[in-house]
Design a protein around this motif. Structure first.
Motif, PDB file in Angstrom:
ATOM      1  N   THR A 170      47.759 120.280 100.473  1.00 40.58           N
ATOM      2  CA  THR A 170      48.293 121.546 100.973  1.00 40.58           C
ATOM      3  C   THR A 170      48.757 121.393 102.414  1.00 40.58           C
ATOM      4  OG1 THR A 170      46.776 122.649  99.473  1.00 40.58           O
ATOM      5  CG2 THR A 170      47.827 124.021 101.145  1.00 40.58           C
ATOM      6  N   ASP A 198      46.087 127.978  97.823  1.00 39.91           N
ATOM      7  CA  ASP A 198      45.779 128.498  99.155  1.00 39.91           C
ATOM      8  C   ASP A 198      46.919 128.323 100.162  1.00 39.91           C
ATOM      9  OD1 ASP A 198      45.417 125.789  99.189  1.00 39.91           O
ATOM     10  OD2 ASP A 198      43.280 125.850  99.646  1.00 39.91           O
ATOM     11  N   ASP A 275      53.075 122.284  96.035  1.00 38.73           N
ATOM     12  CA  ASP A 275      51.716 121.863  96.361  1.00 38.73           C
ATOM     13  C   ASP A 275      50.931 121.889  95.048  1.00 38.73           C
ATOM     14  OD1 ASP A 275      49.239 121.402  97.528  1.00 38.73           O
ATOM     15  OD2 ASP A 275      48.942 123.517  98.042  1.00 38.73           O
TER      16      ASP A 275
HETATM   17 MG   LIG Z   1      45.128 122.237  98.337  1.00 35.17          MG
END
Ligand SMILES: [Mg+2]
Ligand SMILES: Nc1ncnc2c1ncn2[C@@H]1O[C@H](COP(=O)(O)OP(=O)(O)O)[C@@H](O)[C@H]1O
Length: 415
Positions: A170, A198, A275
Motif C-alpha cells: 500500500t 486501506d 494495490d
Molecule cells: Mg496493504
C-alpha cells in the motif's frame, strides 16, 4: 531503441559563470549537444519552445520567474522535454514543489560531473521515448471536471503485489501513484484489497462510494459513473477508487467484474495502479492477469523471500510471462546480510529497483495520511521512487518490447 541519438540540452541559469561551467563539464560527452543557454525563466520557456531540447538543466532561484514556475510552463508547452533541477541545497520543500511541477530529477549545486552526466543521460533517454510516444499516441483534451476528457484507450494497468503482508504494497502503490501522476499522464489508484483495503486511510480520506457501486454495472460502465464513484485526491491530483467499506461486502465483487472495471479505467487514465491483497483471491488473480506490469515486492526477510519464490513458481501454471514482472525490494537495509544481488541471482529475476528502509519518513506519512512523495522527504527514498517511475515509464512505453528474461545486471540503490 533511440539510445544512440543525440541528447539536446538547454541550460537555464541567471549566472553566466554557472552556465559556462556546465557547458565545460558537458563538452566531452559526444552524445550531448548544448543547444542553448537562457539567462532567466522567461528566456528558458521561449528557448524551450523554439529548440525543443530533450533535457533542460534548470536553476531554481532566478530574478524574474523561478525555475519551478518555468518548469510547470515548459512541461505543458513542450511535454517531451525533461527537466533536471539544480538547487543550492536539497530543500525538501523545493524538491516537492519541483516534483509536482513535473521536474524529472534534482541535483545539488555544484553537482559532480558523473552525477550530472548520469542525470542528463537518464532524462535524455526518457525524452526520446516520450517524443516517440507523442508521435503516434493519444492526447488528453482538457475537460471541465477533474477527469480527463477524451480517451487514452491504452492506459496501463500496474498491480502492486506480494504474497506476504506488511512488505509495503500500500505504501508503494500510494506513493507510486502520486509520483507517476502528471497532467498529461493522469493516474487512478485502485484499492484491490476487497476485505481490508486501506488506501483511503493512507490518504486520510473517507470514501462515499466504492468498487461495490461499480461491480454490478461492470457491463455498462460510462464515464459519468466512474467520475461519480472515484474520488479526487486534491493534494496530488490522482483519482482513487476505494475498496468496499466493510469486509463482509467483499463478496459482492468478483474477479471478472473487477477486471472489467480496470479495463474500463484504461480509457481515461494513463496509469491504473492497483494495490493488491496478499491472498490470491479471485479479484487478485484477475488483477494480475489483466496487468501490463506486475510489481512483485519482497523485503530482506526470509519469509517474504520464500513467498516470492513460491509465487514465481506459480507464474508458469498461471500462464504469466515473466516479462510482465517488475521485481522490487522494499525496506532495504544495507546492514542486513541478505543482499538484493543475491536474491536476484538466486531467483534469476532482475531486481532493478531497491527502496530503502526509511521508517522516519514512511511511518509519520502513513499516520498523517499524507503520502511522503508529497510531503516529508528523505533523499534516498525519494530518489528510489524517481528510479522506480523511470523504470516503469521505460518498461511501459515500449509496446511490443520482447525482452527475454535477463541475467541480473547491476542493482542500483538510489540515494
Ligand atoms: Mg496493504
Ligand atoms: N520503505 C519503507 N521503510 C520503512 N518502513 C516501511 C517501508 N515501506 C513500508 N513500511 C512500513 O511497513 C508497514 C507495512 O506497510 P504496508 O504498505 O501497509 O504493507 P502491505 O500493504 O504490503 O501490507 C507499514 O507500517 C509501513 O510503515
Amino acid at each position: 531503441m533511440s539510445n544512440e541519438e543525440v541528447i539536446k540540452v538547454l541550460i537555464v541559469d541567471d549566472i553566466a559563470e554557472t552556465r559556462e561551467n556546465i557547458r565545460k563539464l558537458l563538452q566531452f560527452e559526444a552524445d550531448f549537444e548544448i543547444v542553448g543557454a537562457a539567462r532567466n525563466g522567461y528566456e528558458g520557456i521561449e528557448l524551450a519552445k523554439d529548440l525543443e531540447p530533450d533535457v533542460i538543466l534548470m536553476d531554481i532561484n532566478m530574478p524574474d520567474i523561478d525555475g519551478i514556475t518555468a518548469t510547470e510552463t515548459i512541461r505543458q508547452e513542450v511535454p517531451h522535454s525533461q527537466i533536471v533541477i539544480l538547487t543550492v541545497q536539497a530543500d525538501p520543500n523545493y524538491m516537492r514543489r519541483a516534483m509536482l511541477a513535473g521536474a524529472r530529477d534534482f541535483l545539488t549545486k555544484p553537482p559532480s560531473v558523473d552525477e550530472m552526466i548520469g542525470a542528463i543521460r537518464r532524462a535524455g533517454e526518457l525524452a526520446h521515448e516520450e517524443r516517440e510516444k507523442t508521435k503516434n499516441v493519444y492526447s488528453v483534451k482538457p475537460g471541465n471536471g477533474s477527469m480527463p476528457v477524451g480517451t487514452l484507450k491504452d492506459g496501463k494497468i500496474i498491480s502492486v503485489f506480494s504474497p506476504k503482508g506488511g512488505v509495503g504494497k500500500t505504501t508503494i502503490a500510494v506513493n507510486l501513484a502520486v509520483a507517476l501522476h502528471r497532467k498529461e499522464t493522469p493516474v487512478v489508484l485502485v484499492d484491490g484489497n476487497m476485505e481490508f483495503g486501506d488506501v483511503m486511510v493512507f490518504l486520510n480520506k473517507q470514501a462515499k462510494n466504492s468498487i461495490v457501486d461499480l461491480a454490478p454495472r461492470a457491463d455498462e460502465l460510462d464515464q459519468d459513473v466512474i467520475e461519480e464513484v472515484t474520488m479526487l485526491h486534491q493534494e496530488s491530483g490522482i483519482k482513487v477508487l476505494a475498496a468496499p467499506s466493510r469486509p463482509e461486502f467483499a463478496e459482492s465483487v468478483n474477479g471478472d467484474q473487477f477486471a472489467q472495471v480496470l479495463d474500463f479505467l484504461r480509457n481515461f487514465y494513463s496509469y491504473v495502479i492497483v494495490d493488491c491483497s496478499s491472498s490470491l483471491t479471485d479479484v487478485t488473480l484477475s488483477t494480475i492477469d489483466t496487468s501490463d506490469l506486475i510489481m512483485l515486492l519482497t523485503t530482506q526477510e526470509i519469509p517474504a523471500i520464500k513467498d516470492s519464490r513460491l509465487f514465481l513458481d506459480l507464474l508458469q501454471p498461471l500462464k504469466i510471462n515473466r516479462e510482465r514482472l517488475l521485481f522490487v525490494m522494499n525496506k532495504y537495509d544495507k546492514r542486513v546480510a541478505i543482499k538484493p544481488e543475491k536474491v536476484s541471482e538466486n531467483f534469476k529475476q532482475e531486481l532493478k529497483v531497491v527502496i530503502p528502509f526509511e521508517e522516519k519518513v514512511v511511518l509519520p506519512a502513513i499516520n498523517r495520511g499524507v503520502p511522503f512523495m508529497l510531503g516529508e522527504k528523505s533523499k534516498s527514498i525519494t530518489r528510489s521512487f524517481i528510479s522506480l517511475t523511470e523504470e516503469i515509464r521505460k518498461r511501459l512505453s515500449a509496446p511490443d518490447k520482447k525482452t527475454a528474461v535477463e541475467v541480473p545486471e547491476k542493482v542500483s540503490v538510489a540515494g
